[in-house]
Design a protein around this motif. Structure first.
Motif, short mmCIF file in Angstrom:
data_model
loop_
_atom_site.label_atom_id
_atom_site.label_comp_id
_atom_site.label_asym_id
_atom_site.label_seq_id
_atom_site.Cartn_x
_atom_site.Cartn_y
_atom_site.Cartn_z
N ILE A 29 2.62 -3.94 -9.30
CA ILE A 29 3.27 -3.50 -8.06
C ILE A 29 2.23 -2.96 -7.08
CG2 ILE A 29 4.88 -1.74 -7.16
CD1 ILE A 29 6.56 -2.40 -9.75
N ASN A 30 1.21 -2.33 -7.64
CA ASN A 30 0.09 -1.85 -6.83
C ASN A 30 -0.62 -3.02 -6.14
OD1 ASN A 30 -1.39 0.25 -5.93
ND2 ASN A 30 -2.85 0.23 -7.64
N GLU A 31 -0.87 -4.05 -6.93
CA GLU A 31 -1.53 -5.27 -6.42
C GLU A 31 -0.65 -5.95 -5.37
OE1 GLU A 31 -4.49 -5.84 -7.49
OE2 GLU A 31 -4.93 -7.98 -7.65
N ASP A 32 0.64 -6.02 -5.67
CA ASP A 32 1.63 -6.63 -4.78
C ASP A 32 1.55 -5.99 -3.40
OD1 ASP A 32 4.69 -8.03 -4.88
OD2 ASP A 32 4.50 -6.35 -3.52
N SER A 33 1.47 -4.66 -3.39
CA SER A 33 1.49 -3.96 -2.10
C SER A 33 0.23 -4.24 -1.28
CB SER A 33 1.65 -2.45 -2.31
OG SER A 33 0.49 -1.96 -2.93
N LYS A 34 -0.82 -4.71 -1.95
CA LYS A 34 -2.05 -5.03 -1.20
C LYS A 34 -1.97 -6.39 -0.52
CE LYS A 34 -5.18 -2.59 -4.24
NZ LYS A 34 -5.86 -2.91 -5.48
N TYR A 35 -1.13 -7.28 -1.07
CA TYR A 35 -1.15 -8.66 -0.56
C TYR A 35 0.18 -9.16 -0.01
CZ TYR A 35 -5.63 -8.62 -2.90
OH TYR A 35 -6.89 -8.29 -3.27
N PHE A 36 1.29 -8.65 -0.54
CA PHE A 36 2.59 -9.15 -0.10
C PHE A 36 3.10 -8.25 1.03
CE2 PHE A 36 7.33 -9.65 -0.83
CZ PHE A 36 7.39 -10.97 -0.42
#
Ligand SMILES: Cc1ncc(COP(=O)(O)O)c(C=O)c1O
Length: 445
Positions: free
Chosen positions: A8-15
């Motif tokens: 979810i952390n990664e998601d917030s960086k790209y999505f």
């Protein structure tokens, strides 16, 4: 950080932000039937069906086998130029299962949104009229045409207007609350008064191409119409030569117990859109309607390069076969009755449950802070959703305060019992103050 948090952390960086309405942090690994498994390995009962796009459940073998078989043949050749059998078979099947005693044709797209845009084009072209009327609180999609028909959230309007010209909205004939959140539902005549005034003062009825309805207003809060409204509306449409269209993208394909939710009413719309569950969750939508309207425009008025791709077509044919083979239309009705037997007691039992409504497995539970005045309680609804999530049940709230109960039609009776136990316990916990500390900031519609 566990796997979910990392993802979810990664998601917030790209999505980007506009693409997700946030609820709780469920990161899915896989699913089967009405069961979801998160990346930590925890299982959940799914009462959302990926926004009603998994009516036949997660990864059913009949559908995955059909997809795999087609992928090995050819993934795509555009119907914009050439022919393929899966498209023909599916178009024929949709003409058979869609309601309407007239000769039909089908057009395909990739999302509910583009199908509803197609309605705007077809209706305007065929009638030679500019105006489109739809309902307040409707959600028809995210492209400019379907968005212009929608009227549900300022976040779908702010900063990128204007919408397309020529769209008007009228009150939905809600049979629980009245217009402007008034306590009691209005009569058919009262609900139609704004439309009639429109016709008298600022929108010539003979310049209206089409009225677009959702039979049960889905994201608007699973609202059901007052009895007889759609039939009266259809009469009015016929008087003025206005086409009647139904967006069956959320309520179609077994969700309410029929192929089309139109079958609950005594109406025969000229055009219907399907999407979501049509191809078992692969991107696909369809417009089906009277052949003379559907064939009115010439190519390339409504086509998409990857529309009706054979993989989605085969997935759709397998989805429809699965609904037939497993009698899932009847299952939706039967399971809906089973659930309602228990849910229908809740408005008397719980002060926070104002109303339970819907058809088949398309059910809304209206959470209120004052039952007499029917005051919406979005915070309570979100806390209940979060508590359910913590206890292995996936459910969200629409229209702020309405719990959306739309499981896959293949859900088992045991799963329904478990889900209802969890949901009822969450409502009890809310009412006894045990959910006071739930943090729901930034969540929901
Ligand atoms: C009634 C209805 N129409 C149209 C749409 C838009 O479909 P899509 O998201 O596939 O574009 C939705 C999506 O929620 C819907 O509920």
């Amino acid at each position: 950080m566990n796997k979910s948090e990392q993802l979810i952390n990664e998601d917030s960086k790209y999505f980007a932000k506009p693409g997700r309405i946030k609820y709780y942090p469920l990161a899915i690994s896989h699913g089967y039937g009405a069961t979801l498994v998160d990346v930590e390995g925890k299982t959940y009962i799914d009462l959302l069906s990926s926004a009603s796009s998994q009516n036949v459940g997660h990864a059913p073998k009949q559908v995955t086998d059909a997809i795999k078989a087609q992928v090995d043949q050819f993934i795509h050749y555009t119907p914009a130029y050439m022919y393929h059998e899966p498209l023909v078979k599916l178009a024929k099947k949709i003409c058979e299962i869609a309601p309407g005693s007239y000769e039909k044709r089908v057009l395909f797209g990739l999302s509910g949104s583009d199908a509803n845009d197609g309605i705007v084009k077809l209706a305007r072209a065929y009638t030679g009229r500019p105006y489109i009327i739809s309902f307040i609180n409707a959600y028809h999609g995210s492209t400019y045409g379907s968005l212009s028909m929608s009227a549900i959230s300022l976040n779908m309007r702010k900063h990128y207007g204007p919408m397309l010209p020529g769209f008007y909205h009228i009150p939905f004939p809600d049979n629980y609350r009245g217009m402007f959140e008034h306590q009691n539902p209005n009569t058919i005549e009262e609900y139609l008064a704004p439309l009639k005034e429109m016709f008298e003062k600022y929108v010539p009825a003979d310049e209206v191409a089409c009225i677009m309805i959702e039979t049960i207003q889905g994201d608007g809060g699973l609202l059901e119409p007052v009895d007889g409204y759609f039939e009266t509306l259809q009469d009015l449409c016929q008087t003025h030569g206005i086409l009647l269209a139904v967006d069956d993208i959320q309520q179609g394909l077994g969700r309410t117990g029929y192929w089309s939710s139109v079958s609950h009413y005594n109406i025969e719309p000229d055009l219907i859109t399907f999407g979501k569950s049509l191809a078992g969750g692969l991107p696909m939508s369809a417009i089906v309607g009277r052949s003379e309207i559907m064939d009115y425009l010439d190519a390339p008025a409504h086509l998409f390069t990857t529309g009706a791709n054979p993989v989605s077509c085969e997935a759709a044919l397998a989805t429809i076969s699965m609904i037939e083979d497993q009698n899932l239309l009847q299952a939706s009705t039967d399971k809906g009755h089973y659930v309602r037997k228990r849910l229908n007691q809740w408005p008397e039992k719980y002060k926070s449950v104002g109303n339970v409504r819907g058809k088949g497995l398309s059910i809304g539970i209206d959470i209120v802070s004052d039952k007499i005045k029917k005051v919406r309680d979005p915070e309570a609804a979100l806390k209940i959703c979060n508590c359910c999530y913590d206890n292995g049940v996936v459910i969200i709230a629409v229209a702020g305060n309405v719990l959306r109960f739309q499981p896959p039609l293949v859900i088992t009776y045991d799963q329904l019992d478990t889900a209802l136990n969890v949901l009822e316990a969450a409502i009890q916990d809310f009412e006894t103050g045990k959910l006071d500390n739930y943090d729901i900031a930034g969540q929901g519609w």
